[in-house]
Design an enzyme around this catalytic site. Sequence first.
Site, PDB file in Angstrom:
ATOM      1  N   LYS A  23       0.898  -1.169   0.000  1.00 56.03           N
ATOM      2  CA  LYS A  23       0.000   0.000   0.000  1.00 56.03           C
ATOM      3  C   LYS A  23       0.929   1.210   0.000  1.00 56.03           C
ATOM      4  O   LYS A  23       1.610   1.491   0.973  1.00 56.03           O
ATOM      5  CB  LYS A  23      -0.879  -0.035   1.250  1.00 56.03           C
ATOM      6  CG  LYS A  23      -2.215   0.674   1.155  1.00 56.03           C
ATOM      7  CD  LYS A  23      -2.169   2.116   0.719  1.00 56.03           C
ATOM      8  CE  LYS A  23      -1.920   3.072   1.871  1.00 56.03           C
ATOM      9  NZ  LYS A  23      -1.757   4.472   1.418  1.00 56.03           N
ATOM     10  N   GLU A  40       7.229  -0.136  12.665  1.00 58.93           N
ATOM     11  CA  GLU A  40       8.336   0.823  12.788  1.00 58.93           C
ATOM     12  C   GLU A  40       7.684   2.192  12.863  1.00 58.93           C
ATOM     13  O   GLU A  40       7.159   2.691  11.862  1.00 58.93           O
ATOM     14  CB  GLU A  40       9.244   0.746  11.558  1.00 58.93           C
ATOM     15  CG  GLU A  40       9.819  -0.626  11.273  1.00 58.93           C
ATOM     16  CD  GLU A  40      10.886  -1.039  12.270  1.00 58.93           C
ATOM     17  OE1 GLU A  40      11.403  -0.171  13.014  1.00 58.93           O
ATOM     18  OE2 GLU A  40      11.210  -2.228  12.314  1.00 58.93           O
ATOM     19  N   CYS A  84      12.376   9.658  10.507  1.00 60.82           N
ATOM     20  CA  CYS A  84      12.010   9.077  11.812  1.00 60.82           C
ATOM     21  C   CYS A  84      13.173   9.204  12.784  1.00 60.82           C
ATOM     22  O   CYS A  84      12.974   9.354  13.984  1.00 60.82           O
ATOM     23  CB  CYS A  84      11.598   7.629  11.651  1.00 60.82           C
ATOM     24  SG  CYS A  84      12.795   6.676  10.709  1.00 60.82           S
ATOM     25  N   GLU A 114       6.828  14.246  18.505  1.00 61.05           N
ATOM     26  CA  GLU A 114       7.632  14.193  17.281  1.00 61.05           C
ATOM     27  C   GLU A 114       7.214  15.378  16.395  1.00 61.05           C
ATOM     28  O   GLU A 114       6.058  15.474  15.999  1.00 61.05           O
ATOM     29  CB  GLU A 114       7.350  12.880  16.547  1.00 61.05           C
ATOM     30  CG  GLU A 114       8.105  12.752  15.252  1.00 61.05           C
ATOM     31  CD  GLU A 114       7.799  11.442  14.506  1.00 61.05           C
ATOM     32  OE1 GLU A 114       6.617  11.055  14.439  1.00 61.05           O
ATOM     33  OE2 GLU A 114       8.746  10.837  14.004  1.00 61.05           O
TER      34      GLU A 114
HETATM   35  P1  NAD Z   1       0.993   7.660   8.744  1.00 59.50           P
HETATM   36  O1  NAD Z   1       0.945   6.763   9.910  1.00 59.50           O
HETATM   37  O2  NAD Z   1      -0.026   8.717   8.632  1.00 59.50           O
HETATM   38  O3  NAD Z   1       0.902   6.813   7.376  1.00 59.50           O
HETATM   39  C1  NAD Z   1       1.785   5.772   7.076  1.00 59.50           C
HETATM   40  C2  NAD Z   1       1.134   4.855   6.050  1.00 59.50           C
HETATM   41  O4  NAD Z   1      -0.006   4.239   6.642  1.00 59.50           O
HETATM   42  C3  NAD Z   1       0.620   5.558   4.793  1.00 59.50           C
HETATM   43  O5  NAD Z   1       0.810   4.737   3.669  1.00 59.50           O
HETATM   44  C4  NAD Z   1      -0.865   5.714   5.084  1.00 59.50           C
HETATM   45  O6  NAD Z   1      -1.656   5.791   3.908  1.00 59.50           O
HETATM   46  C5  NAD Z   1      -1.157   4.433   5.842  1.00 59.50           C
HETATM   47  N1  NAD Z   1      -2.317   4.492   6.765  1.00 59.50           N
HETATM   48  C6  NAD Z   1      -2.896   5.571   7.321  1.00 59.50           C
HETATM   49  N2  NAD Z   1      -3.915   5.180   8.128  1.00 59.50           N
HETATM   50  C7  NAD Z   1      -3.955   3.827   8.077  1.00 59.50           C
HETATM   51  C8  NAD Z   1      -4.768   2.844   8.691  1.00 59.50           C
HETATM   52  N3  NAD Z   1      -5.755   3.159   9.528  1.00 59.50           N
HETATM   53  N4  NAD Z   1      -4.520   1.550   8.411  1.00 59.50           N
HETATM   54  C9  NAD Z   1      -3.523   1.209   7.588  1.00 59.50           C
HETATM   55  N5  NAD Z   1      -2.726   2.094   6.959  1.00 59.50           N
HETATM   56  C10 NAD Z   1      -2.928   3.388   7.213  1.00 59.50           C
HETATM   57  O7  NAD Z   1       2.475   8.284   8.719  1.00 59.50           O
HETATM   58  P2  NAD Z   1       3.064   9.369   7.731  1.00 59.50           P
HETATM   59  O8  NAD Z   1       2.613  10.727   8.105  1.00 59.50           O
HETATM   60  O9  NAD Z   1       2.876   8.937   6.327  1.00 59.50           O
HETATM   61  O10 NAD Z   1       4.630   9.211   8.050  1.00 59.50           O
HETATM   62  C11 NAD Z   1       5.277   9.858   9.078  1.00 59.50           C
HETATM   63  C12 NAD Z   1       5.470   8.952  10.291  1.00 59.50           C
HETATM   64  O11 NAD Z   1       6.189   7.783   9.916  1.00 59.50           O
HETATM   65  C13 NAD Z   1       6.322   9.611  11.370  1.00 59.50           C
HETATM   66  O12 NAD Z   1       5.743   9.378  12.616  1.00 59.50           O
HETATM   67  C14 NAD Z   1       7.668   8.921  11.254  1.00 59.50           C
HETATM   68  O13 NAD Z   1       8.450   8.913  12.418  1.00 59.50           O
HETATM   69  C15 NAD Z   1       7.237   7.542  10.869  1.00 59.50           C
HETATM   70  N6  NAD Z   1       8.354   6.820  10.266  1.00 59.50           N
HETATM   71  C16 NAD Z   1       8.948   5.825  10.982  1.00 59.50           C
HETATM   72  C17 NAD Z   1      10.043   5.159  10.463  1.00 59.50           C
HETATM   73  C18 NAD Z   1      10.724   4.053  11.230  1.00 59.50           C
HETATM   74  O14 NAD Z   1      11.521   3.320  10.631  1.00 59.50           O
HETATM   75  N7  NAD Z   1      10.454   3.874  12.505  1.00 59.50           N
HETATM   76  C19 NAD Z   1      10.526   5.505   9.198  1.00 59.50           C
HETATM   77  C20 NAD Z   1       9.897   6.539   8.504  1.00 59.50           C
HETATM   78  C21 NAD Z   1       8.807   7.189   9.040  1.00 59.50           C
END
Ligand code: NAD
Length: 480
Positions: free
Chosen positions: A173, A248, A282, A383
């Site tokens: 996705k 993650e 992140c 964050e």
């Molecule tokens: P997000 O959680 O809003 O979205 C991440 C993904 O999940 C997207 O593809 C989104 O479409 C999908 N999504 C959203 N709601 C969902 C649901 N209910 N069920 C399933 N999928 C769903 O995060 P974001 O704003 O896209 O990314 C930023 C975040 O990601 C930050 O908190 C950052 O720290 C984290 N991040 C973590 C790592 C790591 O390795 N720990 C790496 C990169 C980013």
Amino acid sequence: MIEEKMLINGKWVEGEAKDKLEVINPAKGEVFAKVPKSHSADVKKAISAAEEAFESWSKLSPFKRGEYLRKASEIVFERIDEIAKLMTQEEGKPLKEAAGEVRKGANILRYYAEEGERIYGKIIANEEENTESRVIYQPIGVAGAISPWNYPIELLAWKVGGALAAGCTVIAKLPSETPLSPLAFVKCLVDAGVPKGVVNAITGSGSELGPVLFDSKKVKKIAFTGSTETGREVLRGCVDTFKKVSVELGGSLPMVVCKDCNLDMAVKGAVRRSFRNMGQICIAVNRIYVDEDIYEEFLQKFSEETSNLTIGDGLKEDCNLGPMCTLKGLETAKKHIEDAVSKGARTAFGGKKPSGDKYNKGYFFQPTILRDVNHDMLVMQEETFGPVIGVMPFKGADEAIKLANDSPYGLAAIVFTESLSLAKKLSLEIDAGNVAINNVDAGVINAPYGGWKESGFGHEHGPEGLHEYLRIKHVRVHYL
Ligand code: NAD
């Protein structure tokens, strides 16, 4: 206007829904591309395709699977420039950084091609004569891979590389903000001859499509990278079907600068890890704790180095920083600055939109350093995921550890010191899954990378990243 399709069962399709997701170029604040906003029926088709493809893909030798991954890696290398352009347009990072990420994506596929050949089992001696226990690893099945927009290819490559090498098939996705470069990356796998259904890539709303993956009994594993808030929903969603899950999640990375450190090295590291990709990493630094004896000197040098960073549209000019990816992210960064200033913090650098006509339309912002901060402020607790850093003095290593650990997150930490014993104490006592000492790159592809506390669990990178897609079987054999 660019229009792209998604990949289901080896075909590039529009999907059932007629709606489109609009992709914005954050340097201009304008829509420049559209992708299908898929429907639950599309996800179900992708799941069935992945289930069917698992039958033969899982039975291929890891060497044969590795051949496909190596070929795909070569194709990604050939297409670095064209894919990087898409990434800069959708995510905002300057072109050379986007190219670096695409290169990393290619290297990740190559790494997992090789790691897949090193899935070793164990033979364990038994008490009974002529009997032994064999421990073998088998692919878990169909995997759902959900990734965010900040590193659209790298975070997908970790999952697809590990899953395919292990013998699993995937439904990815893709992030709604940045679907174009990952689609181009997936096309390299298709062009490398990866059989239909082995990789499927769908675009659309995460909150609508995610639950279709979670509820399906055919999907055996979910690999999620994203915010802690969404991670909780993912975990709740996977309870009923008992899926293997790795999450993650978000972080609030502390950097501890001890007075015996190489200060110039620490300052350079702070600039790179605080502001690179506009802090949308992140493992970006959120909070810097500096020994009180060198607090003023650090702040002065940190502000000076930060003032040398250039900001622009990374597609048109050679610059260090682009715009932020989303308007929502920009609003959070501003909110954290306003909150800190209202509680007594002062701006040591930045704090506003850069001046000049070229910044008018896009989501540009200055890298911002806040001084005199404390832990009542959002910037030190939440964050920010933006170019805003709080810098606070500390007295003694125990106070630095207490401050670093005063956070719900535990993804990574950075320490600068030349003392071996301080380096040991801080790396052991800071609660984080990754600690970088005298460097700011806490993740490398062949060592495990994962969070503690509310930063999640499970691993990516390294053999551990591959084992997320395997399950253990104990075979007890009595030889006649
Ligand atoms: P997000 O959680 O809003 O979205 C991440 C993904 O999940 C997207 O593809 C989104 O479409 C999908 N999504 C959203 N709601 C969902 C649901 N209910 N069920 C399933 N999928 C769903 O995060 P974001 O704003 O896209 O990314 C930023 C975040 O990601 C930050 O908190 C950052 O720290 C984290 N991040 C973590 C790592 C790591 O390795 N720990 C790496 C990169 C980013």
